[in-house]
Design a protein around this motif. Structure first.
Motif, PDB file in Angstrom:
ATOM      1  N   PRO A  75       0.837  -1.201   0.000  1.00 16.55           N
ATOM      2  CA  PRO A  75       0.000   0.000   0.000  1.00 16.55           C
ATOM      3  C   PRO A  75       0.872   1.252   0.000  1.00 16.55           C
ATOM      4  N   VAL A  76       0.413   2.266  -0.716  1.00 13.29           N
ATOM      5  CA  VAL A  76       1.039   3.589  -0.691  1.00 13.29           C
ATOM      6  C   VAL A  76       0.168   4.437   0.215  1.00 13.29           C
ATOM      7  N   LEU A  77       0.770   5.011   1.247  1.00 12.82           N
ATOM      8  CA  LEU A  77       0.017   5.721   2.283  1.00 12.82           C
ATOM      9  C   LEU A  77       0.308   7.210   2.265  1.00 12.82           C
ATOM     10  N   ASP A  78      -0.719   8.012   2.552  1.00 13.33           N
ATOM     11  CA  ASP A  78      -0.507   9.450   2.708  1.00 13.33           C
ATOM     12  C   ASP A  78       0.022   9.724   4.116  1.00 13.33           C
ATOM     13  N   GLY A  79       0.210  10.991   4.434  1.00 15.93           N
ATOM     14  CA  GLY A  79       0.759  11.375   5.730  1.00 15.93           C
ATOM     15  C   GLY A  79      -0.108  10.982   6.912  1.00 15.93           C
ATOM     16  N   ASP A  80      -1.397  10.715   6.667  1.00 16.07           N
ATOM     17  CA  ASP A  80      -2.309  10.302   7.729  1.00 16.07           C
ATOM     18  C   ASP A  80      -2.437   8.789   7.831  1.00 16.07           C
TER      19      ASP A  80
END
Length: 115
Positions: A75-80
């Motif tokens: 998975p590619v995750l954002d800052g949250d």
């Protein structure tokens, strides 16, 4: 379970990288038994790229993250910590990787469920 983001991250301006949101991937490169987290930024969103194995053009987010064997599908995750895409490949001898944007994954799943 990971939460899905509502929207994707827009392209970062390379001249103002400090203003870009950090993204990360998590996976098990080389089959390592522990979770590895790599961080970077979105270099370019939704770039049409020809998939070398399937011969189809896919919208792909280009990430300035170096990955290796075993990271595909991460998975590619954002800052949250919300999922914004799925890692599918990288460029040989480059510090950039490719991810399927979450919007493309959603469309593919909708098409699958409709069949």
């Amino acid at each position: 379970a990971l939460k899905l983001a509502k929207t994707s991250i827009e392209q970062c301006n390379p001249k103002t990288v400090h203003e870009c949101e950090t993204i990360s991937i998590q996976g098990f490169p080389y089959g390592l038994p522990r979770l590895i987290t790599v961080t970077g930024h979105m270099a370019a969103p939704k770039v049409p790229i020809l998939h070398p194995s399937y011969g189809i053009v896919m919208d792909s987010d280009i990430l300035d993250i170096t990955t290796t064997n075993g990271n595909s599908g991460s998975p590619v995750l954002d800052g949250d910590g919300h999922v914004i895409g799925i890692l599918w490949g990288g460029f040989v001898k480059s510090g950039h990787s490719l991810a399927v944007p979450l919007e493309s994954v959603r469309l593919a799943l909708l098409g699958y469920w409709e069949e």
